[in-house]
Design a protein around this motif. Structure first.
Motif, PDB file in Angstrom:
ATOM      1  N   VAL A   1      -0.773 -14.889  -3.986  1.00  0.00           N
ATOM      2  CA  VAL A   1      -0.345 -14.068  -2.852  1.00  0.00           C
ATOM      3  C   VAL A   1       1.166 -13.850  -2.865  1.00  0.00           C
ATOM      4  O   VAL A   1       1.645 -12.741  -2.590  1.00  0.00           O
ATOM      5  CB  VAL A   1      -0.797 -14.708  -1.523  1.00  0.00           C
ATOM      6  CG1 VAL A   1      -0.309 -13.889  -0.338  1.00  0.00           C
ATOM      7  CG2 VAL A   1      -2.316 -14.842  -1.492  1.00  0.00           C
ATOM      8  N   LYS A   2       1.923 -14.880  -3.173  1.00  0.00           N
ATOM      9  CA  LYS A   2       3.381 -14.753  -3.209  1.00  0.00           C
ATOM     10  C   LYS A   2       3.810 -13.691  -4.214  1.00  0.00           C
ATOM     11  O   LYS A   2       4.608 -12.790  -3.905  1.00  0.00           O
ATOM     12  CB  LYS A   2       4.007 -16.102  -3.566  1.00  0.00           C
ATOM     13  CG  LYS A   2       5.535 -16.121  -3.549  1.00  0.00           C
ATOM     14  CD  LYS A   2       6.036 -17.540  -3.842  1.00  0.00           C
ATOM     15  CE  LYS A   2       7.546 -17.647  -3.662  1.00  0.00           C
ATOM     16  NZ  LYS A   2       8.280 -16.900  -4.693  1.00  0.00           N
ATOM     17  N   GLU A   3       3.270 -13.769  -5.419  1.00  0.00           N
ATOM     18  CA  GLU A   3       3.603 -12.789  -6.446  1.00  0.00           C
ATOM     19  C   GLU A   3       3.124 -11.394  -6.047  1.00  0.00           C
ATOM     20  O   GLU A   3       3.814 -10.388  -6.282  1.00  0.00           O
ATOM     21  CB  GLU A   3       2.969 -13.193  -7.775  1.00  0.00           C
ATOM     22  CG  GLU A   3       3.278 -12.234  -8.914  1.00  0.00           C
ATOM     23  CD  GLU A   3       2.620 -12.642 -10.225  1.00  0.00           C
ATOM     24  OE1 GLU A   3       2.662 -11.843 -11.179  1.00  0.00           O
ATOM     25  OE2 GLU A   3       2.062 -13.758 -10.285  1.00  0.00           O
ATOM     26  N   LEU A   4       1.966 -11.340  -5.436  1.00  0.00           N
ATOM     27  CA  LEU A   4       1.384 -10.061  -5.026  1.00  0.00           C
ATOM     28  C   LEU A   4       2.320  -9.287  -4.107  1.00  0.00           C
ATOM     29  O   LEU A   4       2.612  -8.108  -4.336  1.00  0.00           O
ATOM     30  CB  LEU A   4       0.047 -10.313  -4.318  1.00  0.00           C
ATOM     31  CG  LEU A   4      -0.756  -9.078  -3.910  1.00  0.00           C
ATOM     32  CD1 LEU A   4      -1.421  -8.457  -5.125  1.00  0.00           C
ATOM     33  CD2 LEU A   4      -1.808  -9.455  -2.864  1.00  0.00           C
ATOM     34  N   ILE A   5       2.802  -9.942  -3.049  1.00  0.00           N
ATOM     35  CA  ILE A   5       3.618  -9.207  -2.081  1.00  0.00           C
ATOM     36  C   ILE A   5       5.073  -9.050  -2.534  1.00  0.00           C
ATOM     37  O   ILE A   5       5.769  -8.142  -2.068  1.00  0.00           O
ATOM     38  CB  ILE A   5       3.547  -9.842  -0.682  1.00  0.00           C
ATOM     39  CG1 ILE A   5       4.251 -11.197  -0.643  1.00  0.00           C
ATOM     40  CG2 ILE A   5       2.095  -9.963  -0.224  1.00  0.00           C
ATOM     41  CD1 ILE A   5       4.475 -11.715   0.766  1.00  0.00           C
ATOM     42  N   GLU A   6       5.518  -9.920  -3.437  1.00  0.00           N
ATOM     43  CA  GLU A   6       6.881  -9.763  -3.958  1.00  0.00           C
ATOM     44  C   GLU A   6       6.967  -8.588  -4.930  1.00  0.00           C
ATOM     45  O   GLU A   6       7.976  -7.879  -4.974  1.00  0.00           O
ATOM     46  CB  GLU A   6       7.344 -11.052  -4.637  1.00  0.00           C
ATOM     47  CG  GLU A   6       7.695 -12.158  -3.657  1.00  0.00           C
ATOM     48  CD  GLU A   6       8.193 -13.417  -4.353  1.00  0.00           C
ATOM     49  OE1 GLU A   6       8.047 -13.508  -5.602  1.00  0.00           O
ATOM     50  OE2 GLU A   6       8.716 -14.307  -3.651  1.00  0.00           O
ATOM     51  N   LYS A   7       5.904  -8.366  -5.683  1.00  0.00           N
ATOM     52  CA  LYS A   7       5.902  -7.265  -6.654  1.00  0.00           C
ATOM     53  C   LYS A   7       5.517  -5.937  -6.031  1.00  0.00           C
ATOM     54  O   LYS A   7       5.892  -4.876  -6.550  1.00  0.00           O
ATOM     55  CB  LYS A   7       4.930  -7.593  -7.807  1.00  0.00           C
ATOM     56  CG  LYS A   7       5.398  -8.697  -8.729  1.00  0.00           C
ATOM     57  CD  LYS A   7       4.460  -8.870  -9.901  1.00  0.00           C
ATOM     58  CE  LYS A   7       4.482  -7.664 -10.832  1.00  0.00           C
ATOM     59  NZ  LYS A   7       3.668  -7.898 -12.049  1.00  0.00           N
TER      60      LYS A   7
ATOM     61  N   VAL B   1       1.410  -3.625  -0.337  1.00  0.00           N
ATOM     62  CA  VAL B   1       0.137  -4.353  -0.366  1.00  0.00           C
ATOM     63  C   VAL B   1       0.107  -5.418   0.725  1.00  0.00           C
ATOM     64  O   VAL B   1       1.106  -6.097   0.965  1.00  0.00           O
ATOM     65  CB  VAL B   1      -0.086  -5.018  -1.743  1.00  0.00           C
ATOM     66  CG1 VAL B   1      -1.378  -5.825  -1.756  1.00  0.00           C
ATOM     67  CG2 VAL B   1      -0.118  -3.968  -2.844  1.00  0.00           C
ATOM     68  N   ILE B   2      -1.045  -5.560   1.367  1.00  0.00           N
ATOM     69  CA  ILE B   2      -1.244  -6.646   2.321  1.00  0.00           C
ATOM     70  C   ILE B   2      -2.489  -7.430   1.926  1.00  0.00           C
ATOM     71  O   ILE B   2      -3.511  -6.852   1.545  1.00  0.00           O
ATOM     72  CB  ILE B   2      -1.352  -6.138   3.775  1.00  0.00           C
ATOM     73  CG1 ILE B   2      -1.451  -7.323   4.759  1.00  0.00           C
ATOM     74  CG2 ILE B   2      -2.502  -5.150   3.954  1.00  0.00           C
ATOM     75  CD1 ILE B   2      -1.231  -6.944   6.214  1.00  0.00           C
ATOM     76  N   TYR B   3      -2.373  -8.744   1.989  1.00  0.00           N
ATOM     77  CA  TYR B   3      -3.470  -9.668   1.672  1.00  0.00           C
ATOM     78  C   TYR B   3      -4.054 -10.183   2.979  1.00  0.00           C
ATOM     79  O   TYR B   3      -3.319 -10.636   3.868  1.00  0.00           O
ATOM     80  CB  TYR B   3      -2.923 -10.825   0.838  1.00  0.00           C
ATOM     81  CG  TYR B   3      -3.922 -11.903   0.481  1.00  0.00           C
ATOM     82  CD1 TYR B   3      -4.608 -11.872  -0.725  1.00  0.00           C
ATOM     83  CD2 TYR B   3      -4.157 -12.984   1.338  1.00  0.00           C
ATOM     84  CE1 TYR B   3      -5.500 -12.879  -1.071  1.00  0.00           C
ATOM     85  CE2 TYR B   3      -5.050 -13.989   1.000  1.00  0.00           C
ATOM     86  CZ  TYR B   3      -5.726 -13.931  -0.202  1.00  0.00           C
ATOM     87  OH  TYR B   3      -6.609 -14.928  -0.537  1.00  0.00           O
ATOM     88  N   LEU B   4      -5.372 -10.127   3.116  1.00  0.00           N
ATOM     89  CA  LEU B   4      -6.033 -10.588   4.333  1.00  0.00           C
ATOM     90  C   LEU B   4      -6.866 -11.841   4.064  1.00  0.00           C
ATOM     91  O   LEU B   4      -7.553 -11.942   3.048  1.00  0.00           O
ATOM     92  CB  LEU B   4      -6.963  -9.505   4.892  1.00  0.00           C
ATOM     93  CG  LEU B   4      -6.355  -8.144   5.228  1.00  0.00           C
ATOM     94  CD1 LEU B   4      -7.421  -7.235   5.835  1.00  0.00           C
ATOM     95  CD2 LEU B   4      -5.177  -8.284   6.176  1.00  0.00           C
ATOM     96  N   GLY B   5      -6.794 -12.788   4.997  1.00  0.00           N
ATOM     97  CA  GLY B   5      -7.602 -13.999   4.931  1.00  0.00           C
ATOM     98  C   GLY B   5      -8.162 -14.317   6.307  1.00  0.00           C
ATOM     99  O   GLY B   5      -7.801 -13.689   7.307  1.00  0.00           O
ATOM    100  N   THR B   6      -9.040 -15.306   6.356  1.00  0.00           N
ATOM    101  CA  THR B   6      -9.678 -15.644   7.632  1.00  0.00           C
ATOM    102  C   THR B   6      -9.998 -17.129   7.707  1.00  0.00           C
ATOM    103  O   THR B   6     -10.118 -17.809   6.678  1.00  0.00           O
ATOM    104  CB  THR B   6     -10.977 -14.844   7.816  1.00  0.00           C
ATOM    105  OG1 THR B   6     -11.525 -15.095   9.111  1.00  0.00           O
ATOM    106  CG2 THR B   6     -12.022 -15.223   6.773  1.00  0.00           C
TER     107      THR B   6
END
Length: 366
Positions: free
Chosen positions: A208-214, A218-223
C-alpha cells in the motif's frame, strides 16, 4: 410526489437475509438456522475487542472522537503511511460513496468489471454517471485498458479479491496497469478480502505504501467487516495521497463512526494473532469446499476470500436451490441478481460447513 429521475433506474441493494427474518417467515428456531450468506467471520471477533468495548459501554452517551486519531494512527503504522493518508468510513462502501460524489457527475463514465460489488453501480447512478463494464467474468486488465482508452472514464474500480466471485489479481498485474493510466483518472483498488488473499498467495498482496507513493491517483480500500469480524460495527477505510483524502473529507459527515466502533476497530487491529487464526481456519475449510465440488462435479471459482461461489449448468437453478436451502434453515446468497446461475456460500465453521454439505448434496441428488 416526484423524485429525481435517475433514481428510477437504481435497484435497491440486496443484502443477505437476516436470521430474524427466516425465523418469522419459516418458523424455524434460531438455533437451527445457519447464516452463510454475508461473508461474516465465523470466529466472531477478537476476545480483546469484546472486553474493550464492554469496558466503554458507559461512553455511549458521548459523541465519538471525530478526529479518530488512534485508529488512523494505527492504520498508518500498519501500512507505513501517515495519518493524513487515511480516511475512515462507515464501512468501506461509505468511502466508495465519497469517491463517486467527489469525482463523478452526470455524464461521467465509471469503469468496472462485468460482475463485481453492486454498490459501485448504485453509487454511480446516484450522480447520474454512466457505468461501463467489461465483458469478462474475471478481471481482465487488457480489456480494462482497452475500455479505458476508448471510454475515458473518470473512475476505474478494481475489486481484488472480487466480490461476489472470489477471484483475485496478482499485484503485479495491477501495478503494470496503473503505469498506463493518466493521473486525472481515479483508480479505486477495493481490497476488502485482502487478508484472505495474501494468506493464500503472497503474490496477491499489495504494498500500500508503494502504491500511493507511486500513484497519486489511486486509493486503496480496506475493511474491518471480514477478517477482523466486525461486520456489525461498520468500519472501513481508504488510504491515498493527501490530495484525495482532503477532498473526501469535504463529504464526510461528522461523527460517521460510533464510539464503540472506533474502539473495536483499534483494538482489533492490534490482535494480529486472531486475524491469522481466522484466515488459517478459512483456508483449511475452503479445501473441504473444493473437494466437495470435485466430488459432486460442480464448477467452483478458485476463491481468495472467505466465501465460495458454486456455478451451475442447466441442470440446476440457483434461485430454487437457495430457496430450498433456506427452507431448511441454511441461508446462502443467490447470485441471480448478478445474472449468474450461481450461489455464494460463506466458509463457516467445521460444523456449519458439514451441515451445508449434507443439505446441498441432498438437493443435488434429488
Amino acid at each position: 410526489m416526484n423524485f429525481n429521475k435517475h433514481l428510477e433506474d437504481i435497484k435497491t441493494y440486496e443484502a443477505g437475509k437476516p436470521i430474524e427474518l427466516v425465523v418469522r417467515e419459516y418458523g424455524i428456531e434460531p438455533k437451527d438456522i445457519i447464516k452463510l450468506a454475508s461473508n461474516e467471520n465465523p470466529c466472531g471477533c477478537s476476545p480483546k475487542v469484546v472486553d474493550a468495548v464492554g469496558a466503554i459501554l458507559s461512553k455511549m452517551a458521548l459523541y465519538p472522537d471525530d478526529s479518530m486519531v488512534n485508529l488512523k494512527a494505527s492504520l498508518a503504522a500498519r501500512y507505513g503511511v501517515e495519518s493524513q493518508n487515511v480516511i475512515i468510513g462507515s464501512g468501506s462502501d461509505q468511502v466508495i460513496e465519497f469517491l463517486i460524489h467527489a469525482k463523478a457527475h452526470a455524464g461521467s463514465k465509471i469503469l468496472m468489471n462485468s460482475i463485481t460489488f453492486a454498490m459501485y453501480e448504485i453509487y454511480s447512478k446516484h450522480v447520474g454517471a454512466q457505468v461501463i463494464r467489461t465483458s469478462s467474468q474475471e478481471h481482465n486488465m487488457d480489456e480494462f485498458y482497452k475500455l479505458y482508452k476508448e471510454e475515458k472514464p473518470e473512475i476505474i474500480f478494481i475489486c481484488t479479491p472480487n466480490n461476489p466471485t472470489g477471484d483475485a489479481l496478482d499485484a503485479q498485474k495491477i501495478y503494470d496497469f496503473l503505469e498506463k493510466i493518466d493521473s486525472e483518472t481515479l483508480v479505486v483498488v477495493d481490497a476488502a478480502y485482502m487478508e484472505y488473499a495474501f494468506y493464500k498467495d503472497a503474490k496477491k498482496g499489495i504494498d500500500v505504501k508503494e502504491l500511493i507513493e507511486k500513484h497519486d491517483n489511486v486509493i486503496y480500500l480496506g475493511t474491518f467487516s471480514k477478517a477482523y469480524g466486525l461486520g456489525g460495527m461498520r468500519v472501513g477505510y481508504g488510504i491515498a495521497d493527501t490530495r484525495i483524502i482532503k477532498e473526501l473529507y469535504k463529504l464526510r459527515p461528522p461523527f460517521n463512526i460510533t464510539t464503540l466502533s472506533l474502539e473495536a476497530a483499534t483494538v482489533a487491529l492490534s490482535d494480529e494473532e486472531f486475524v491469522q487464526k481466522s484466515v488459517a481456519l478459512n483456508l483449511e475449510q475452503m479445501k473441504r469446499y473444493e473437494e466437495f465440488a470435485k466430488e459432486q462435479k460442480i464448477d467452483i471459482i478458485n476463491s481468495y476470500t472467505n466465501f465460495v461461489t458454486f456455478c451451475f449448468d442447466s441442470r440446476f437453478n440457483s434461485s430454487k436451490i437457495a430457496t430450498a436451502l433456506l427452507q431448511k434453515g441454511m441461508i446462502v446468497r443467490d447470485l441471480s441478481s448478478y445474472k449468474m446461475n450461481a450461489i455464494r456460500v460463506t466458509v463457516g465453521t467445521h460444523e456449519q460447513n458439514s451441515r451445508f454439505f449434507e443439505l446441498f448434496k441432498t438437493l443435488l441428488q434429488s
